[in-house]
Design an enzyme around this catalytic site. Structure first.
Site, mmCIF file in Angstrom:
data_model
loop_
_atom_site.group_PDB
_atom_site.id
_atom_site.type_symbol
_atom_site.label_atom_id
_atom_site.label_comp_id
_atom_site.label_asym_id
_atom_site.label_seq_id
_atom_site.Cartn_x
_atom_site.Cartn_y
_atom_site.Cartn_z
ATOM 1 C CB THR A 121 37.714 8.973 24.014
ATOM 2 O OG1 THR A 121 38.783 9.911 23.817
ATOM 3 C CG2 THR A 121 36.908 9.347 25.244
ATOM 4 C CG ASN A 214 37.372 15.688 26.716
ATOM 5 O OD1 ASN A 214 38.374 16.372 26.900
ATOM 6 N ND2 ASN A 214 37.216 14.936 25.644
ATOM 7 C CB CYS A 266 36.552 15.625 21.972
ATOM 8 S SG CYS A 266 37.769 14.825 20.903
ATOM 9 C CE LYS A 269 34.203 10.928 20.277
ATOM 10 N NZ LYS A 269 34.811 10.174 21.334
ATOM 11 N NE ARG A 335 35.581 14.934 13.545
ATOM 12 C CZ ARG A 335 36.464 13.985 13.870
ATOM 13 N NH1 ARG A 335 36.074 12.739 14.055
ATOM 14 N NH2 ARG A 335 37.747 14.283 14.021
HETATM 15 N N1 LIG Z 1 40.349 14.390 17.513
HETATM 16 C C1 LIG Z 1 40.853 14.689 18.693
HETATM 17 O O1 LIG Z 1 41.246 15.809 18.925
HETATM 18 C C2 LIG Z 1 40.942 13.649 19.777
HETATM 19 C C3 LIG Z 1 41.727 13.919 20.916
HETATM 20 C C4 LIG Z 1 41.815 12.963 21.924
HETATM 21 C C5 LIG Z 1 41.141 11.746 21.794
HETATM 22 N N2 LIG Z 1 40.378 11.508 20.683
HETATM 23 C C6 LIG Z 1 39.752 10.180 20.552
HETATM 24 O O2 LIG Z 1 40.611 9.393 19.715
HETATM 25 C C7 LIG Z 1 39.844 8.525 18.884
HETATM 26 C C8 LIG Z 1 40.144 8.798 17.419
HETATM 27 O O3 LIG Z 1 39.717 10.106 17.110
HETATM 28 P P1 LIG Z 1 40.121 10.835 15.739
HETATM 29 O O4 LIG Z 1 39.579 12.199 15.808
HETATM 30 O O5 LIG Z 1 41.581 10.630 15.496
HETATM 31 O O6 LIG Z 1 39.278 9.941 14.693
HETATM 32 P P2 LIG Z 1 39.293 9.999 13.103
HETATM 33 O O7 LIG Z 1 37.912 9.739 12.676
HETATM 34 O O8 LIG Z 1 40.015 11.228 12.637
HETATM 35 O O9 LIG Z 1 40.224 8.742 12.712
HETATM 36 C C9 LIG Z 1 39.889 7.406 12.966
HETATM 37 C C10 LIG Z 1 40.554 6.542 11.901
HETATM 38 O O10 LIG Z 1 40.373 5.177 12.237
HETATM 39 C C11 LIG Z 1 40.251 4.432 11.023
HETATM 40 N N3 LIG Z 1 39.700 3.097 11.310
HETATM 41 C C12 LIG Z 1 38.440 2.730 11.621
HETATM 42 N N4 LIG Z 1 38.368 1.378 11.802
HETATM 43 C C13 LIG Z 1 39.614 0.902 11.616
HETATM 44 C C14 LIG Z 1 40.177 -0.407 11.695
HETATM 45 N N5 LIG Z 1 39.449 -1.487 12.008
HETATM 46 N N6 LIG Z 1 41.490 -0.567 11.417
HETATM 47 C C15 LIG Z 1 42.240 0.514 11.083
HETATM 48 N N7 LIG Z 1 41.758 1.779 11.021
HETATM 49 C C16 LIG Z 1 40.465 1.970 11.287
HETATM 50 C C17 LIG Z 1 39.369 5.315 10.163
HETATM 51 O O11 LIG Z 1 39.470 4.979 8.801
HETATM 52 C C18 LIG Z 1 39.951 6.713 10.501
HETATM 53 O O12 LIG Z 1 40.979 7.076 9.588
HETATM 54 C C19 LIG Z 1 38.382 8.760 19.295
HETATM 55 O O13 LIG Z 1 38.043 7.830 20.294
HETATM 56 C C20 LIG Z 1 38.402 10.164 19.878
HETATM 57 O O14 LIG Z 1 37.375 10.363 20.808
HETATM 58 C C21 LIG Z 1 40.281 12.421 19.667
HETATM 59 O O1 LIG Z 2 37.163 28.787 26.745
HETATM 60 C C1 LIG Z 2 36.769 28.096 25.784
HETATM 61 C C2 LIG Z 2 37.534 27.035 25.234
HETATM 62 C C3 LIG Z 2 37.001 26.309 24.176
HETATM 63 N N1 LIG Z 2 35.775 26.607 23.676
HETATM 64 C C4 LIG Z 2 35.210 25.781 22.588
HETATM 65 O O2 LIG Z 2 35.316 24.416 22.957
HETATM 66 C C5 LIG Z 2 35.463 23.595 21.805
HETATM 67 C C6 LIG Z 2 36.607 22.617 21.978
HETATM 68 O O3 LIG Z 2 37.821 23.299 21.983
HETATM 69 P P1 LIG Z 2 39.222 22.622 22.382
HETATM 70 O O4 LIG Z 2 39.079 21.935 23.666
HETATM 71 O O5 LIG Z 2 40.278 23.648 22.271
HETATM 72 O O6 LIG Z 2 39.440 21.582 21.173
HETATM 73 P P2 LIG Z 2 39.369 19.989 21.028
HETATM 74 O O7 LIG Z 2 40.301 19.630 19.948
HETATM 75 O O8 LIG Z 2 37.942 19.571 20.923
HETATM 76 O O9 LIG Z 2 40.009 19.401 22.394
HETATM 77 C C7 LIG Z 2 39.217 18.857 23.459
HETATM 78 O O10 LIG Z 2 38.844 17.522 23.169
HETATM 79 C C8 LIG Z 2 39.974 16.637 22.898
HETATM 80 C C9 LIG Z 2 39.393 15.299 22.478
HETATM 81 O O11 LIG Z 2 38.982 14.519 23.543
HETATM 82 C C10 LIG Z 2 40.832 16.553 24.154
HETATM 83 O O12 LIG Z 2 41.918 15.661 23.923
HETATM 84 C C11 LIG Z 2 41.326 17.950 24.533
HETATM 85 O O13 LIG Z 2 42.082 17.884 25.730
HETATM 86 C C12 LIG Z 2 40.099 18.865 24.716
HETATM 87 O O14 LIG Z 2 40.522 20.203 24.993
HETATM 88 C C13 LIG Z 2 35.631 24.557 20.627
HETATM 89 O O15 LIG Z 2 34.400 24.647 19.929
HETATM 90 C C14 LIG Z 2 35.976 25.879 21.271
HETATM 91 O O16 LIG Z 2 35.536 26.985 20.516
HETATM 92 C C15 LIG Z 2 35.025 27.651 24.210
HETATM 93 O O17 LIG Z 2 33.897 27.925 23.764
HETATM 94 N N2 LIG Z 2 35.545 28.366 25.246
#
Ligand SMILES: NC(=O)c1ccc[n+]([C@@H]2O[C@H](COP(=O)([O-])OP(=O)(O)OC[C@H]3O[C@@H](n4cnc5c(N)ncnc54)[C@H](O)[C@@H]3O)[C@@H](O)[C@H]2O)c1
Ligand SMILES: O=c1ccn([C@@H]2O[C@H](COP(=O)(O)OP(=O)(O)O[C@H]3O[C@H](CO)[C@@H](O)[C@H](O)[C@H]3O)[C@@H](O)[C@H]2O)c(=O)[nH]1
Length: 438
Positions: A121, A214, A266, A269, A335
């Site tokens: 992101t 988000n 997410c 942040k 987190r």
């Molecule tokens: N966690 C989610 O649900 C979610 C969903 C959608 C989007 N995102 C976005 O996706 C991105 C990643 O999120 P995440 O939760 O998977 O992060 P994370 O912290 O779980 O994983 C990131 C990984 O990147 C590695 N890394 C850092 N620098 C590196 C480099 N130079 N080369 C290779 N690896 C490297 C780290 O060691 C770590 O393992 C973020 O921008 C986040 O906002 C997260």
């Molecule tokens: O009706 C609701 C739905 C969720 N939550 C809270 O919202 C937070 C986030 O929940 P959820 O969105 O299910 O989980 P994430 O894994 O953080 O997913 C969000 O963040 C991701 C990272 O960007 C996106 O990819 C997803 O689409 C987006 O839903 C949690 O603390 C939930 O308890 C509520 O309080 N009420």
């Protein structure tokens, strides 16, 4: 099709395993050597339902590999995805250092055409920065290699990540070259064979779509939490209000659940980062600033309710049990979880905190050390407790044995931060019960 995913966290590992499942040959790359070593041995570093099986299956099939060295494999790939972290900087903006490090490594080593896709992101304008960083390194080396950049934000939710990735509501791709569009269409076709819901757009719009999505979801939650707090004051029930408004198809039923605040890696942040982008451009996102304030306040609501239940009596020395530590069920991720805020407040007040979470105990120990008592199960946590606070709605907390709990607690007080229990039921068992918005 050979692809690499750089960054093997929640997004990178899930994406890698899911792409491999459709037949692509995927190399997941990470700088964390321990993580890659563990993965090579079949040890999955995170808890995500179904991920173990999917990874092991695709590793066995030879379609999923792991590496710590991007330069070694880069010139065998058609597409490289960047899925590294973009944590908040001190001023709330997204820190792009990992994304740009990957771009630099690509530029230093690329010898043939590649599509470089940002899945992390990132704020509008980042793909342009990625392009410039790669080009700069190619120019330094004096090589003339073609490449394209694209933006493909990820919308998976933790705890439901595989389902979200395998059957997405839509896939958003920002792309500005026909060649890259064709390659990405080929990659995503297997996920959406009968209903190709890929929305192509320009790159800045794709980058903005992720933050807007988000922010919209976070807004719905803070809005409902605000309404819930008002419901309490005027004698309404937010659960009934939710059912009432959610049945309007213009509003919809999802993401309207009031509770003790949103957390995770997410929403907090990304809301911050969008506010910062707007501020930097001379515009103030007033709605989102309020969304953030409401959420901060909401994370303190459980503690306020606890204090009210003790009617001004000091909480020092009281034993408070917590059920649920993760920011949501079906993950070990803590987190920005509400539990972290609640634990800090309780410890500051001199309480003894006992806690149980089905998956997040190890992560909690890493963060909180020995400041709280870790229990083996939910019943051990409430033993001798003066109050029980439900913070994460794990399925196993849904139907507890209230008779047994009533016998083991010191005071029969339950504060439900996710509205999963029935007041009448709890009252019948002799408990004082409070939830959110009723
Ligand atoms: N966690 C989610 O649900 C979610 C969903 C959608 C989007 N995102 C976005 O996706 C991105 C990643 O999120 P995440 O939760 O998977 O992060 P994370 O912290 O779980 O994983 C990131 C990984 O990147 C590695 N890394 C850092 N620098 C590196 C480099 N130079 N080369 C290779 N690896 C490297 C780290 O060691 C770590 O393992 C973020 O921008 C986040 O906002 C997260
Ligand atoms: O009706 C609701 C739905 C969720 N939550 C809270 O919202 C937070 C986030 O929940 P959820 O969105 O299910 O989980 P994430 O894994 O953080 O997913 C969000 O963040 C991701 C990272 O960007 C996106 O990819 C997803 O689409 C987006 O839903 C949690 O603390 C939930 O308890 C509520 O309080 N009420």
């Amino acid at each position: 099709m050979n692809i690499a995913i750089v960054g093997t966290g929640y997004v990178g590992l899930v994406s890698g395993a899911c792409f491999a499942e459709t037949g692509a040959t995927v190399t997941c790359v990470d700088v964390d050597e321990n993580k890659i070593e563990a993965l090579k041995k079949g040890i999955i570093p995170i808890y995500e339902p179904g991920l173990d099986e999917l990874v092991v299956k695709n590793v066995r099939a030879g379609r999923l590999k792991f590496s710590t060295c991007l330069p070694d494999i880069i010139n065998e790939q058609e597409i490289v995805f960047t899925a590294v972290g973009t944590p908040p900087d001190e001023d709330g903006s997204a820190d792009l250092k990992y994304v740009l490090q990957v771009a630099k490594t690509i530029g230093e080593n690329l010898n043939r055409y590649l599509v470089v896709v940002t899945k992390s992101t990132v704020p509008v304008g980042t793909s342009r920065k990625v392009y410039t960083a790669i080009k700069k390194e190619l120019d330094k080396r004096g090589v003339d290699v073609q490449f394209d950049v694209a933006s493909n934000p990820e919308f998976l939710k933790e705890g439901n990540a595989i389902k979200d990735f395998m059957s997405p509501d839509r896939v958003v791709i920002g792309v500005e070259s026909e060649r890259a569009k064709k390659i990405l269409t080929k990659l995503y076709k297997p996920f959406l064979i009968n209903n190709f819901r890929v929305i192509f757009m320009d790159i800045p719009s794709a980058e903005m779509t992720k933050y807007a999505a988000n922010s919209m979801l976070a807004t719905r939650i803070s809005f409902m939490n605000d309404i819930a707090n008002l419901c309490e004051l005027v004698g309404a029930d937010v659960n009934k209000v939710r059912a009432g408004i959610g049945s309007d198809t213009r509003i919809g039923r999802k993401f309207l659940y009031a509770g003790c605040g949103y957390g995770g890696s997410c929403f907090p942040k990304d809301v911050k980062a969008l506010i910062k982008t707007a501020d930097d451009n001379g515009y103030s996102l007033e709605v989102l600033k309020a969304v953030e304030r409401v959420n901060e306040r909401q994370k303190g609501v459980m503690f306020e309710k606890l204090k009210r239940s003790f009617n001004g009596e000091s909480l020092a020395g009281k034993k408070i049990a917590l059920w649920g530590l993760a920011f949501k069920p079906e993950t070990d991720d803590m987190r920005e979880s509400t539990a972290l805020v609640v634990m800090k407040k309780l410890l500051d007040e001199g309480c003894i905190v006992t806690a149980y979470d089905p998956e997040a105990m190890k992560e909690c120990k890493r963060i909180m050390g020995d400041s709280i008592i870790y229990c083996n199960d939910m019943y051990e946590a409430v033993n001798g407790a003066d109050a029980l606070l439900l913070l994460t709605e794990w399925k196993e907390f849904r139907l507890p044995d209230w008779e047994a709990i009533g016998r083991s607690m010191n005071r029969k007080l339950v504060l439900d931060g996710r509205n999963i229990y029935d007041k009448e039921d709890l009252n019948e068992h002799g408990f004082e019960y409070h939830c959110i918005g009723k």
